[in-house]
Design an enzyme around this catalytic site. Structure first.
Site, PDB file in Angstrom:
ATOM      1  N   GLY A   1      -3.041   4.502   8.838  1.00  0.00           N
ATOM      2  CA  GLY A   1      -1.823   3.661   8.651  1.00  0.00           C
ATOM      3  C   GLY A   1      -1.237   3.431  10.063  1.00  0.00           C
TER       4      GLY A   1
ATOM      5  CG  ASP B   1      -5.489   2.268   1.374  1.00  0.00           C
ATOM      6  OD1 ASP B   1      -6.216   1.556   1.178  1.00  0.00           O
ATOM      7  OD2 ASP B   1      -4.341   2.055   1.791  1.00  0.00           O
TER       8      ASP B   1
ATOM      9  CG  MET C   1     -11.295   3.574   2.833  1.00  0.00           C
ATOM     10  SD  MET C   1      -9.624   3.548   3.982  1.00  0.00           S
ATOM     11  CE  MET C   1      -8.400   3.042   3.067  1.00  0.00           C
TER      12      MET C   1
ATOM     13  CB  SER D   1      -0.706  -0.026   1.228  1.00  0.00           C
ATOM     14  OG  SER D   1      -1.548   1.130   1.239  1.00  0.00           O
TER      15      SER D   1
ATOM     16  N   GLY E   1       1.512  -1.895   4.221  1.00  0.00           N
ATOM     17  CA  GLY E   1       2.041  -0.683   3.833  1.00  0.00           C
ATOM     18  C   GLY E   1       3.162  -0.241   4.570  1.00  0.00           C
TER      19      GLY E   1
ATOM     20  CG  HIS F   1      -4.019  -1.674  -1.378  1.00  0.00           C
ATOM     21  ND1 HIS F   1      -5.301  -2.467  -1.507  1.00  0.00           N
ATOM     22  CD2 HIS F   1      -4.400  -0.865  -0.164  1.00  0.00           C
ATOM     23  CE1 HIS F   1      -6.157  -1.975  -0.642  1.00  0.00           C
ATOM     24  NE2 HIS F   1      -5.715  -1.041   0.218  1.00  0.00           N
TER      25      HIS F   1
ATOM     26  N   GLY G   1      -9.130   3.831   7.419  1.00  0.00           N
ATOM     27  CA  GLY G   1      -8.565   5.385   7.180  1.00  0.00           C
ATOM     28  C   GLY G   1      -7.388   5.652   8.003  1.00  0.00           C
TER      29      GLY G   1
ATOM     30  CG  HIS H   1      -9.852   0.187   0.507  1.00  0.00           C
ATOM     31  ND1 HIS H   1      -9.357  -0.123   1.619  1.00  0.00           N
ATOM     32  CD2 HIS H   1     -11.375   0.293   0.608  1.00  0.00           C
ATOM     33  CE1 HIS H   1     -10.511  -0.108   2.679  1.00  0.00           C
ATOM     34  NE2 HIS H   1     -11.486   0.143   2.003  1.00  0.00           N
TER      35      HIS H   1
ATOM     36  CG  MET I   1     -11.116  -2.905   6.269  1.00  0.00           C
ATOM     37  SD  MET I   1      -9.717  -2.177   5.273  1.00  0.00           S
ATOM     38  CE  MET I   1      -8.718  -1.240   6.482  1.00  0.00           C
TER      39      MET I   1
ATOM     40  CG  MET J   1      -8.404   7.361   2.660  1.00  0.00           C
ATOM     41  SD  MET J   1      -7.485   7.356   4.215  1.00  0.00           S
ATOM     42  CE  MET J   1      -6.577   5.940   4.180  1.00  0.00           C
TER      43      MET J   1
ATOM     44  CG  ASP K   1      -5.594  -2.467   4.251  1.00  0.00           C
ATOM     45  OD1 ASP K   1      -4.352  -2.223   4.651  1.00  0.00           O
ATOM     46  OD2 ASP K   1      -6.210  -1.605   3.488  1.00  0.00           O
ATOM     47  N   GLY K   2      -3.945  -4.216   7.027  1.00  0.00           N
ATOM     48  CA  GLY K   2      -3.922  -3.402   8.655  1.00  0.00           C
ATOM     49  C   GLY K   2      -2.905  -4.220   9.358  1.00  0.00           C
ATOM     50  N   GLY K   3      -1.618  -3.564   9.794  1.00  0.00           N
ATOM     51  CA  GLY K   3      -1.151  -4.267  10.984  1.00  0.00           C
ATOM     52  C   GLY K   3      -0.225  -5.461  10.277  1.00  0.00           C
TER      53      GLY K   3
END
Length: 219
Positions: free
Chosen positions: A143, A34, A67, A7, A196, A32, A141, A65, A136, A36, A174-176
């Site tokens: 990072g 994002d 958002m 990302s 990311g 990827h 929203g 993605h 998610m 927003m 997506d995330g962590g």
């Protein structure tokens, strides 16, 4: 083997092309992006112009993605900019069936996602129609957040639905995602890992991608 989709949310835009090229050469599969709008989520990131620029930088598929509060008004612009995957939020699409059909009609893969507190089984009626479901694993929203362990239950449920019903959508997370969480999500059923901060804020992108490949390679 699971796909890796870096990302660019936390990438250094002054060296974006260099870092994307390095990630792709190291073995990443998608990029990827994002998007927003400052309404559905507090931050504002970028629009179709950046997607178009990234499309010129790399041959790999672009995974967008959205958002945003009103994704239906933007679908055509992002597909024209080069997006091969468009993922929308259940929470922002009151006519989700029609939104998915529109994405397909534009020639892109259609994805859907829910916020961490939204039950994933609300997607049950449309699983036959989507190409991708994004889980998610942090709040939408932002990072650099910590992984939400309860997300593993969502991934496992989607994988069970996919197997029992003979479906073939991707399960994306997506995330962590890092060396500790990547094996957990792959074991639960994930096919695509959005990464990311761990990649683009590392000291060595190539080494980081290879280390991710190593920890998920035998799963």
């Amino acid at each position: 083997m699971a796909k890796i989709a870096p990302s660019i949310l936390n990438a250094d835009f002054l060296r974006l092309q260099k870092d994307i090229n390095e990630a792709v050469i190291a073995g990443c599969d998608w990029i990827h992006l994002d998007v927003m709008d400052g309404h559905f989520v507090p931050k504002i990131t970028f629009g179709p112009m950046i997607v178009e620029a990234v499309d010129k930088m790399t041959p790999v598929p672009l995974d967008v993605h959205l958002m945003v509060e009103h994704p239906d008004t933007m679908l055509s612009d992002f597909v024209q900019a080069g997006a091969e995957n468009i993922t929308v939020h259940y929470e922002t699409c009151p006519h989700l069936w029609r939104t998915i059909d529109t994405i397909h009609a534009l020639g892109a893969r259609a994805g859907v996602t829910v916020n961490p507190a939204t039950p994933v089984n609300l997607l049950d009626p449309i699983l036959e129609r989507v190409d991708l479901v994004l889980v998610m694993t942090v709040e939408t929203g932002y990072g650099g957040q910590e992984f939400i362990p309860q997300s593993l239950t969502k991934i496992a449920w989607l994988d069970q639905q996919r197997r029992s019903r003979g479906l073939n959508f991707y399960i994306e997370v997506d995330g962590g995602i890092d060396l500790e969480t990547a094996p957990l999500v792959v074991k639960a059923g994930a096919d695509v890992l959005v990464v990311g901060t761990f990649i683009f804020m590392s000291d060595n992108i190539t080494a980081t991608v290879k280390s991710l490949r190593k920890v998920i390679g035998g799963i």
